[in-house]
Each structure stands twice: as C-alpha cells, then as structure tokens.
Design a protein around this motif. Structure first.
Motif, PDB file in Angstrom:
ATOM      1  N   UNK A 163       0.843  -1.207   0.000  1.00 49.19           N
ATOM      2  CA  UNK A 163       0.000   0.000   0.000  1.00 49.19           C
ATOM      3  C   UNK A 163       0.869   1.244   0.000  1.00 49.19           C
ATOM      4  N   UNK A 164       0.225   2.338  -0.386  1.00 48.95           N
ATOM      5  CA  UNK A 164       0.923   3.631  -0.433  1.00 48.95           C
ATOM      6  C   UNK A 164      -0.108   4.708  -0.162  1.00 48.95           C
ATOM      7  N   UNK A 165       0.225   5.632   0.736  1.00 48.74           N
ATOM      8  CA  UNK A 165      -0.713   6.720   1.039  1.00 48.74           C
ATOM      9  C   UNK A 165       0.025   8.035   1.182  1.00 48.74           C
ATOM     10  N   UNK A 173      -2.168   8.423 -11.225  1.00 48.10           N
ATOM     11  CA  UNK A 173      -1.090   7.739 -11.948  1.00 48.10           C
ATOM     12  C   UNK A 173       0.125   7.542 -11.039  1.00 48.10           C
ATOM     13  N   UNK A 174       0.415   8.553 -10.203  1.00 44.53           N
ATOM     14  CA  UNK A 174       1.572   8.430  -9.308  1.00 44.53           C
ATOM     15  C   UNK A 174       1.359   7.336  -8.247  1.00 44.53           C
ATOM     16  N   UNK A 175       0.147   7.322  -7.667  1.00 39.91           N
ATOM     17  CA  UNK A 175      -0.122   6.344  -6.590  1.00 39.91           C
ATOM     18  C   UNK A 175      -0.028   4.912  -7.119  1.00 39.91           C
ATOM     19  N   UNK A 176      -0.497   4.689  -8.339  1.00 39.29           N
ATOM     20  CA  UNK A 176      -0.410   3.330  -8.909  1.00 39.29           C
ATOM     21  C   UNK A 176       1.048   2.989  -9.235  1.00 39.29           C
ATOM     22  N   UNK A 227      -5.348   9.115 -16.636  1.00 42.89           N
ATOM     23  CA  UNK A 227      -4.380   8.439 -15.762  1.00 42.89           C
ATOM     24  C   UNK A 227      -4.059   7.034 -16.299  1.00 42.89           C
ATOM     25  N   UNK A 228      -5.091   6.359 -16.819  1.00 39.32           N
ATOM     26  CA  UNK A 228      -4.895   5.008 -17.390  1.00 39.32           C
ATOM     27  C   UNK A 228      -3.904   5.076 -18.560  1.00 39.32           C
ATOM     28  N   UNK A 229      -4.065   6.106 -19.376  1.00 39.50           N
ATOM     29  CA  UNK A 229      -3.175   6.301 -20.532  1.00 39.50           C
ATOM     30  C   UNK A 229      -1.737   6.571 -20.052  1.00 39.50           C
ATOM     31  N   UNK A 240      -5.815  14.131  -0.598  1.00 35.97           N
ATOM     32  CA  UNK A 240      -5.227  12.854  -0.216  1.00 35.97           C
ATOM     33  C   UNK A 240      -5.174  11.892  -1.403  1.00 35.97           C
ATOM     34  N   UNK A 241      -4.349  10.882  -1.277  1.00 39.83           N
ATOM     35  CA  UNK A 241      -4.282   9.830  -2.298  1.00 39.83           C
ATOM     36  C   UNK A 241      -3.792   8.539  -1.642  1.00 39.83           C
ATOM     37  N   UNK A 242      -4.169   7.422  -2.246  1.00 38.08           N
ATOM     38  CA  UNK A 242      -3.722   6.146  -1.695  1.00 38.08           C
ATOM     39  C   UNK A 242      -3.975   5.015  -2.670  1.00 38.08           C
ATOM     40  N   UNK A 243      -3.158   3.973  -2.561  1.00 34.78           N
ATOM     41  CA  UNK A 243      -3.309   2.839  -3.481  1.00 34.78           C
ATOM     42  C   UNK A 243      -2.918   1.542  -2.781  1.00 34.78           C
ATOM     43  N   UNK A 244      -3.517   0.476  -3.272  1.00 41.64           N
ATOM     44  CA  UNK A 244      -3.237  -0.869  -2.747  1.00 41.64           C
ATOM     45  C   UNK A 244      -3.083  -1.811  -3.933  1.00 41.64           C
ATOM     46  N   UNK A 245      -2.095  -2.699  -3.873  1.00 40.09           N
ATOM     47  CA  UNK A 245      -2.073  -3.837  -4.802  1.00 40.09           C
ATOM     48  C   UNK A 245      -2.028  -5.102  -3.948  1.00 40.09           C
ATOM     49  N   UNK A 246      -2.889  -6.045  -4.291  1.00 39.59           N
ATOM     50  CA  UNK A 246      -2.921  -7.299  -3.525  1.00 39.59           C
ATOM     51  C   UNK A 246      -3.112  -8.493  -4.461  1.00 39.59           C
ATOM     52  N   UNK A 247      -2.521  -9.587  -4.073  1.00 37.79           N
ATOM     53  CA  UNK A 247      -2.812 -10.854  -4.762  1.00 37.79           C
ATOM     54  C   UNK A 247      -4.137 -11.360  -4.244  1.00 37.79           C
ATOM     55  N   UNK A 248      -5.054 -11.650  -5.165  1.00 40.30           N
ATOM     56  CA  UNK A 248      -6.400 -12.113  -4.746  1.00 40.30           C
ATOM     57  C   UNK A 248      -6.314 -13.584  -4.383  1.00 40.30           C
TER      58      UNK A 248
END
Ligand code: UT7
Length: 332
Positions: free
Chosen positions: A175-177, A236-239, A269-271, A324-332
C-alpha cells in the motif's frame, strides 16, 4: 509481511435515481454538457434514509456474502466524510444495527481516499494479530452536502455504501498513502457550528468567515479544475509507486478499481500508466461519484459478477479532499 483475504463484499444504493434530465429541470444544465465532461448519466440519492442506514445494508450484504455472523466480527472500521453525527462514530451505529456485539469500532475520514485508508489500517490490525475478522464499510451521503444551485458540483455526486469482510492471509499486499494538506482549499466542506458560547469574540476573523461565503457555509466547495489536475497526477503516481513496491509494472495488473470522480480523469491516468483500458473498471455512468464508497461498491459488483478471480493482481486507487491519495495492490 502478510496480506489480506476478502471473505465477502456487499453494497447498497438507494432507490431514488436522479438522471441528468432531472438536473436540467432544476438547473441550467443538460445531459449534453454533463455526460461528455464527466461520464455521468445518473446517480442514486438517499431521499428518505440517513447515511448509517445505507452502511448497515452494505454490511449485512457483505456478511452474508462472507458466510460469517455479525458476532464473528471483532473490528468495524467505517470510512465516511458525510456522517449523520459528530459522535458517536458511525461504526457504532452500524455495530448496533447488525448486532456485532464483539466488535471494536472506529471511523476514518480521508474523504474519497477513505476506503483505501480503512483497508490499509485493517491490514495492519490483522497483521498484528490483534483482530481476526474485520468489517470495513464505506458509506457516503454526498447529497446532504451539495449546494443544488451550484451546477459545476452537485451534478457529480450520489449516495451509496460498500463493505468488505477481511481476514489475514499469506498473500502479497502493498500500500501507499499520502496527502497534500497545503492544497486543502481545493475541496472542502466546513462544519458550520451555530454556537451559543457567550465567550466567543464575534469580531475576530475566525474560520467561519475566512474560507467561504455565507451562501456556501453548509456545502461542499471545490475548485473543479484544480481537483481535476491533482487527480490525474495523484492516480497515476499512486499506482506507479505501489506497483514498484509490489515488484511489477502497472501494465502487469489484472484489474484496477479507481475512485470514480470523472471518466476523463480515469482515462487520462490510465493512458499515462500504460494500462489497457479494459482492465480499469468504471461504474460512474450510473453511480456518479459516491466518494469513499466508489471503490467497495465497484468491488462488490465485480465480485458478484465472478470477475475477481484467485491469482489476480488487484489494484485499488483513491484520491480526494485533503488533498489525499492512496493505493493498494494485492494478490487475490
Ligand atoms: O472526488 C473528487 C471530486 N471532485 C472532482 O472530481 C472534480 C474534478 N473536476 C471536474 O470534474 C471538472 O472540473 C467539472 C466537471 C467539475 C467542471 O468542468 P470544467 O470544464 O472544469 O468546467 P468549469 O467549472 O471551468 O466551467 C466551464 C463552463 C462555465 O461556464 P462559463 O463561465 O464558461 O460560461 C460553467 O458555468 O461550464 C459551465 N458549467 C456548466 N454548464 C452546464 C459548469 N458546470 C456546468 C453544468 N452544466 N453542470
């Protein structure tokens, strides 16, 4: 470091629908203006229920989906920036109504980033071993904070709630916040106290008359262009940052659920991230922006459609007031 398992998801949105044509009955606006600039066609509005009642329904759906009883939940974290009460925390009201008598309760408010914040906190509580089954609810009644004469803001927002039941797992989680408090005036809704304190110096320039005009004092205020610009960079930065930490490039993600603020923000942002657009889920067309509830509502839709599959790398990314901004990557 351990990760989290999503045991169940739930959501709720009120029956009443305000489509863009309904807004052109009350404002000088049109579907032709709103849809191409935002991606929004309609939003649900809680015309006859408080915010916490939506949260209760989403929580019950998530528990049913998880196959857990309310008594098995030992922590409830609620994200909301539109509470019905200053106190108690909305999580206490939800606890009462679902009967989760063994749960500790608290709320978080990082506005539209709130669900990411709440899941990140849940992850840390689970990792510590202090709690076993955590219910995270994001419930928002944005309609209560809108100035329905402000056509550049009120058309964006709706009401809804989403929930997840989480448990510790050995799957990977990063995660990142972050926050840019210097920019808070780009998007805010101030508490308006009608105080009768006899000791206040009424002539002092308190915050009551510093930030907004009398007409705006109860409502959401935003600098749409400033938020737009911030949001594209924040998403885009958070991802990018969390992907690097996870050890992958953004293109390797299987599914991205972003905060649903504006379809053009998500597309740009996707681009910038180089992610194939069909991996990025949107429901803004029929939900509008429901602040921190956007991500769990979308997650519940995808989960129930069988689109959240084991082995996937799932990314959640939020941004909003604070800024604010935040992101999570997780293995499902
Ligand atoms: O969770 C985060 C929440 N916030 C956001 O996501 C906000 C991000 N920002 C945006 O999505 C866009 O800034 C908006 C969609 C809110 C506004 O678009 P914009 O291109 O930045 O419009 P603007 O506010 O600069 O207004 C441009 C013109 C103005 O008319 P004039 O002064 O040029 O004649 C506005 O009065 O568009 C007019 N306008 C509208 N016209 C018809 C603004 N809103 C509307 C409307 N219908 N709903």
């Amino acid at each position: 470091m351990s990760g989290i398992e999503i045991l169940g998801t739930g959501s709720y949105f009120p029956e009443f629908v305000a489509d863009n044509d309904k807004f052109s009955e009350i404002l000088d606006t049109s579907d032709e203006w709103i849809f191409p600039r935002t991606g929004i066609k309609q939003r649900h509005i809680a015309v006859d229920m408080p915010n916490y009642a939506m949260g209760v329904k989403a929580a019950e759906n998530a528990l049913e989906n998880a196959g857990l009883s309310a008594e098995e939940i030992d922590l409830i974290i609620v994200s909301t920036c539109t509470p019905d009460f200053f106190y108690p925390a909305m999580s206490c009201l939800i606890q009462k109504h679902i009967g989760a008598k063994n749960a500790a309760c608290f709320d978080v408010n990082s506005a539209c980033t709130g669900f990411i914040t709440a899941v990140d906190i849940a992850h840390k509580f689970l990792e510590s071993g202090a709690h076993k089954n955590v219910l995270v609810v994001a419930s928002e009644k944005l309609s209560a904070q809108q100035d329905y004469t402000d056509r550049a803001s009120c058309i964006l927002f709706g009401d809804a709630a989403g929930a997840v039941v989480l448990r510790k797992s050995e799957k990977k989680f990063c995660s990142f916040m972050g926050a840019e408090g210097d920019e808070f005036e780009a998007l805010y809704c101030k508490v308006h106290y009608e105080s009768n304190c006899p000791f206040y110096d009424k002539d002092k320039d308190y915050y009551n008359n510093r930030f907004d005009t009398f007409a705006k004092q109860n409502y959401l205020v935003q600098d749409g262009k400033a938020v737009y610009k911030f949001a594209v960079n924040a998403m885009s930065n958070a991802v990018s940052v969390v992907a690097k930490d996870f050890g992958i490039s953004p293109e390797e993600l299987d599914l991205v659920i972003p905060h649903q603020a504006n379809l053009r923000i998500i597309a740009k942002a996707t681009e910038l991230l180089g992610i194939t657009p069909d991996k990025v889920y949107t429901n803004i067309e029929y939900m509008g922006n429901v602040s921190s509830a956007c991500i769990p509502v979308a997650l519940d839709e995808l989960n129930r459609a069988g689109r959240v599959k084991p082995g996937m790398k799932l990314c959640l990314v939020g941004f909003g007031a604070g800024l604010t901004f935040g992101s999570i990557i997780m293995d499902v």
